[in-house]
Design a protein around this motif. Structure first.
Motif, PDB file in Angstrom:
ATOM      1  N   THR A  61      -3.791 -40.004  22.653  1.00 48.10           N
ATOM      2  CA  THR A  61      -3.857 -39.466  22.194  1.00 48.10           C
ATOM      3  C   THR A  61      -2.279 -38.453  22.147  1.00 48.10           C
ATOM      4  OG1 THR A  61      -4.277 -38.284  19.351  1.00 48.10           O
ATOM      5  CG2 THR A  61      -5.129 -37.882  22.292  1.00 48.10           C
ATOM      6  N   GLN A  62      -1.812 -38.173  21.067  1.00 44.80           N
ATOM      7  CA  GLN A  62      -0.337 -37.725  20.554  1.00 44.80           C
ATOM      8  C   GLN A  62      -1.251 -35.496  20.957  1.00 44.80           C
ATOM      9  OE1 GLN A  62       2.173 -37.239  17.558  1.00 44.80           O
ATOM     10  NE2 GLN A  62       4.062 -36.849  18.942  1.00 44.80           N
ATOM     11  N   ASP A  63      -2.429 -35.625  21.080  1.00 42.45           N
ATOM     12  CA  ASP A  63      -2.689 -34.203  20.871  1.00 42.45           C
ATOM     13  C   ASP A  63      -3.198 -33.938  22.404  1.00 42.45           C
ATOM     14  OD1 ASP A  63      -2.828 -34.100  18.373  1.00 42.45           O
ATOM     15  OD2 ASP A  63      -5.488 -34.727  18.404  1.00 42.45           O
ATOM     16  N   CYS A  64      -2.920 -35.121  23.175  1.00 40.42           N
ATOM     17  CA  CYS A  64      -2.578 -34.671  24.779  1.00 40.42           C
ATOM     18  C   CYS A  64      -1.536 -33.929  25.292  1.00 40.42           C
ATOM     19  CB  CYS A  64      -2.648 -35.902  25.771  1.00 40.42           C
ATOM     20  SG  CYS A  64      -4.190 -37.215  25.315  1.00 40.42           S
ATOM     21  N   PHE A  65      -0.526 -33.755  24.216  1.00 41.54           N
ATOM     22  CA  PHE A  65       0.762 -33.159  24.696  1.00 41.54           C
ATOM     23  C   PHE A  65       1.042 -32.168  24.213  1.00 41.54           C
ATOM     24  CE2 PHE A  65       0.671 -37.874  25.935  1.00 41.54           C
ATOM     25  CZ  PHE A  65       0.691 -38.144  26.876  1.00 41.54           C
ATOM     26  N   TYR A  66       0.296 -31.601  23.680  1.00 44.65           N
ATOM     27  CA  TYR A  66       0.388 -29.658  23.301  1.00 44.65           C
ATOM     28  C   TYR A  66       1.376 -29.336  24.479  1.00 44.65           C
ATOM     29  CZ  TYR A  66      -1.990 -30.373  17.973  1.00 44.65           C
ATOM     30  OH  TYR A  66      -1.968 -30.921  16.910  1.00 44.65           O
ATOM     31  N   ARG A  67       1.806 -28.095  23.832  1.00 44.46           N
ATOM     32  CA  ARG A  67       2.763 -27.200  24.954  1.00 44.46           C
ATOM     33  C   ARG A  67       1.846 -26.147  25.111  1.00 44.46           C
ATOM     34  NH1 ARG A  67       5.167 -23.270  23.918  1.00 44.46           N
ATOM     35  NH2 ARG A  67       5.998 -23.480  21.608  1.00 44.46           N
ATOM     36  N   ASN A  68       1.480 -26.039  25.795  1.00 50.39           N
ATOM     37  CA  ASN A  68       1.219 -24.770  26.480  1.00 50.39           C
ATOM     38  C   ASN A  68       1.539 -23.527  25.925  1.00 50.39           C
ATOM     39  OD1 ASN A  68      -1.011 -25.602  28.755  1.00 50.39           O
ATOM     40  ND2 ASN A  68       0.786 -25.719  30.179  1.00 50.39           N
ATOM     41  N   LEU A  69       0.724 -22.354  25.156  1.00 46.85           N
ATOM     42  CA  LEU A  69       1.317 -21.767  24.229  1.00 46.85           C
ATOM     43  C   LEU A  69       0.813 -20.182  25.120  1.00 46.85           C
ATOM     44  CD1 LEU A  69      -1.015 -21.929  21.064  1.00 46.85           C
ATOM     45  CD2 LEU A  69       0.877 -23.071  21.963  1.00 46.85           C
ATOM     46  N   SER A  70       2.082 -19.862  25.195  1.00 46.65           N
ATOM     47  CA  SER A  70       2.454 -17.723  25.514  1.00 46.65           C
ATOM     48  C   SER A  70       0.797 -17.340  24.759  1.00 46.65           C
ATOM     49  CB  SER A  70       3.289 -17.312  25.276  1.00 46.65           C
ATOM     50  OG  SER A  70       3.344 -17.401  23.859  1.00 46.65           O
ATOM     51  N   PRO A  71       0.667 -16.038  25.999  1.00 43.48           N
ATOM     52  CA  PRO A  71      -0.264 -15.236  25.634  1.00 43.48           C
ATOM     53  C   PRO A  71      -0.035 -14.619  23.790  1.00 43.48           C
ATOM     54  CG  PRO A  71       0.822 -14.815  27.353  1.00 43.48           C
ATOM     55  CD  PRO A  71       1.510 -15.660  27.059  1.00 43.48           C
ATOM     56  N   GLU A  72       1.105 -14.474  23.217  1.00 44.39           N
ATOM     57  CA  GLU A  72       1.856 -14.040  21.934  1.00 44.39           C
ATOM     58  C   GLU A  72       1.254 -15.475  21.134  1.00 44.39           C
ATOM     59  OE1 GLU A  72       5.322 -12.717  18.837  1.00 44.39           O
ATOM     60  OE2 GLU A  72       5.435 -13.101  20.827  1.00 44.39           O
ATOM     61  N   GLU A  73       1.483 -16.794  21.680  1.00 45.25           N
ATOM     62  CA  GLU A  73       0.716 -17.461  20.594  1.00 45.25           C
ATOM     63  C   GLU A  73      -0.272 -18.214  20.354  1.00 45.25           C
ATOM     64  OE1 GLU A  73       5.662 -20.654  21.125  1.00 45.25           O
ATOM     65  OE2 GLU A  73       3.356 -20.240  22.759  1.00 45.25           O
ATOM     66  N   ARG A  74      -1.257 -17.957  21.509  1.00 45.02           N
ATOM     67  CA  ARG A  74      -2.243 -18.215  21.594  1.00 45.02           C
ATOM     68  C   ARG A  74      -2.802 -16.804  20.772  1.00 45.02           C
ATOM     69  NH1 ARG A  74      -2.642 -17.937  26.783  1.00 45.02           N
ATOM     70  NH2 ARG A  74      -2.135 -20.180  27.128  1.00 45.02           N
ATOM     71  N   ALA A  75      -2.515 -15.611  20.423  1.00 40.14           N
ATOM     72  CA  ALA A  75      -2.765 -14.765  19.388  1.00 40.14           C
ATOM     73  C   ALA A  75      -2.597 -14.976  18.672  1.00 40.14           C
ATOM     74  CB  ALA A  75      -2.694 -13.291  19.880  1.00 40.14           C
ATOM     75  N   GLN A  76      -1.697 -16.098  17.680  1.00 42.07           N
ATOM     76  CA  GLN A  76      -1.359 -16.362  16.917  1.00 42.07           C
ATOM     77  C   GLN A  76      -2.394 -17.618  16.495  1.00 42.07           C
ATOM     78  OE1 GLN A  76       2.535 -17.545  17.231  1.00 42.07           O
ATOM     79  NE2 GLN A  76       2.999 -16.025  16.158  1.00 42.07           N
ATOM     80  N   ALA A  77      -2.534 -18.679  17.832  1.00 40.45           N
ATOM     81  CA  ALA A  77      -3.563 -19.340  17.440  1.00 40.45           C
ATOM     82  C   ALA A  77      -4.896 -19.042  17.421  1.00 40.45           C
ATOM     83  CB  ALA A  77      -3.769 -20.755  18.685  1.00 40.45           C
ATOM     84  N   ASP A  78      -5.475 -18.040  17.721  1.00 40.57           N
ATOM     85  CA  ASP A  78      -6.847 -17.674  17.197  1.00 40.57           C
ATOM     86  C   ASP A  78      -6.914 -17.111  16.146  1.00 40.57           C
ATOM     87  OD1 ASP A  78      -7.143 -18.165  20.290  1.00 40.57           O
ATOM     88  OD2 ASP A  78      -7.181 -16.491  20.804  1.00 40.57           O
ATOM     89  N   ALA A  79      -5.633 -16.544  15.743  1.00 40.59           N
ATOM     90  CA  ALA A  79      -6.156 -16.040  14.435  1.00 40.59           C
ATOM     91  C   ALA A  79      -5.446 -16.910  13.349  1.00 40.59           C
ATOM     92  CB  ALA A  79      -4.905 -14.903  14.084  1.00 40.59           C
ATOM     93  N   SER A  80      -5.450 -18.154  13.527  1.00 41.48           N
ATOM     94  CA  SER A  80      -5.604 -19.396  12.690  1.00 41.48           C
ATOM     95  C   SER A  80      -3.308 -18.774  12.213  1.00 41.48           C
ATOM     96  CB  SER A  80      -6.194 -19.140  11.731  1.00 41.48           C
ATOM     97  OG  SER A  80      -6.870 -19.896  12.257  1.00 41.48           O
ATOM     98  N   ASP A  81      -3.096 -18.221  12.875  1.00 46.22           N
ATOM     99  CA  ASP A  81      -1.573 -18.144  12.347  1.00 46.22           C
ATOM    100  C   ASP A  81      -0.221 -18.987  12.872  1.00 46.22           C
ATOM    101  OD1 ASP A  81       0.218 -17.155  10.685  1.00 46.22           O
ATOM    102  OD2 ASP A  81       0.482 -15.377  11.855  1.00 46.22           O
TER     103      ASP A  81
END
Length: 256
Positions: A61-81
């Motif tokens: 699955t291509q889902d294996c190849f998501y990039r590692n997120l930066s701390p700022e991007e991870r905070a956005q992901a946690d907020a569904s943003d």
């Protein structure tokens, strides 16, 4: 383009683009399966594998190849943003490297594991390993987006399902297995998923050799695909067709 048959929406095929002849025993037959999120791509892949007369199949699955997120991007992901449906969310260079190694006949190819709860790729000790499969099926929303990746596929498939069906499936999946609440799912869908699907995913249908309407419930289309793959397989010994104890690898590579 050929529709088989149009009244029953079985499968749209572009025969000129389909691989002919016999699968090269020295390199795997590679299939790309694209389609919008929650269209049932992995279910289609599983049903095709059930029907293919080979014990050496790897599904990635291509889902294996998501990039590692930066701390700022991870905070956005946690907020569904954060937009997980945009091409920038994926490491295409790594996907291409893996498929090139498989096509070259490498004896041991590593596939990473991605953890959606932490929005990060796990260490190499969590990698899954593929050992010279005869058939590789690579599925993901943007499997047919990058022309470099597309060029590595011997067969290209697009799974086509209505948007309302996909949304209902996504809500059930993300609430059950990805720890997300309804409001966050709907916010992400309206802000990111829907526009990215229309901009980046649906246009790749034009590159498909086979279009599968209705996804995994379309058993006729799945049978057509499996028959085509089986027609390319070199003759094998009687026990090769026996799928008991098969060496099939379904590499999800994702922790939800």
């Amino acid at each position: 383009m050929l529709l088989l048959p149009s009244a029953m929406h079985f499968a749209v095929m572009q025969p000129a683009g389909l691989h002919r002849g016999v699968i090269d025993s020295q390199k795997p037959f590679c299939i790309g399966v694209a389609g919008a999120t929650a269209s049932g791509k992995s279910s289609v892949v599983a049903k095709v594998i059930e029907r293919v007369a080979s014990r050496h199949v790897a599904a990635i699955t291509q889902d294996c190849f998501y990039r590692n997120l930066s701390p700022e991007e991870r905070a956005q992901a946690d907020a569904s943003d954060y937009n997980f449906d945009h091409p920038n969310a994926f490491d295409f260079d790594h996907q291409i490297k893996v498929l090139q190694e498989l096509r070259a006949g490498a004896r041991d190819v590593s596939v990473p594991t991605y953890d959606f709860r932490t929005h990060s790729r796990l260490g190499s000790d969590h990698d899954q390993h593929i050992h010279q499969p005869q058939i590789v099926i690579f599925e993901g929303i943007l499997a047919l987006h990058d022309p470099r990746l597309r060029s590595l596929f011997d067969m290209k498939i697009f799974v086509d399902v209505e948007a309302d069906v996909r949304l209902a499936r996504r809500i059930r999946r993300d609430m059950a297995s990805r720890g997300r609440d309804l409001s966050g799912i709907l916010q992400q869908y309206e802000q990111f998923v829907k526009p990215s699907t229309e901009t980046f995913v649906l246009p790749t249908k034009a590159h498909a050799d086979v279009i599968v309407p209705r996804g995994a419930e379309n058993t006729v289309a799945i049978d057509v695909i499996a028959r085509h793959i089986n027609s390319l397989l070199a003759p094998t010994s009687p026990d090769e067709g026996d799928r008991s104890g098969s060496e099939r690898h379904i590499l999800q590579g994702v922790l939800h």
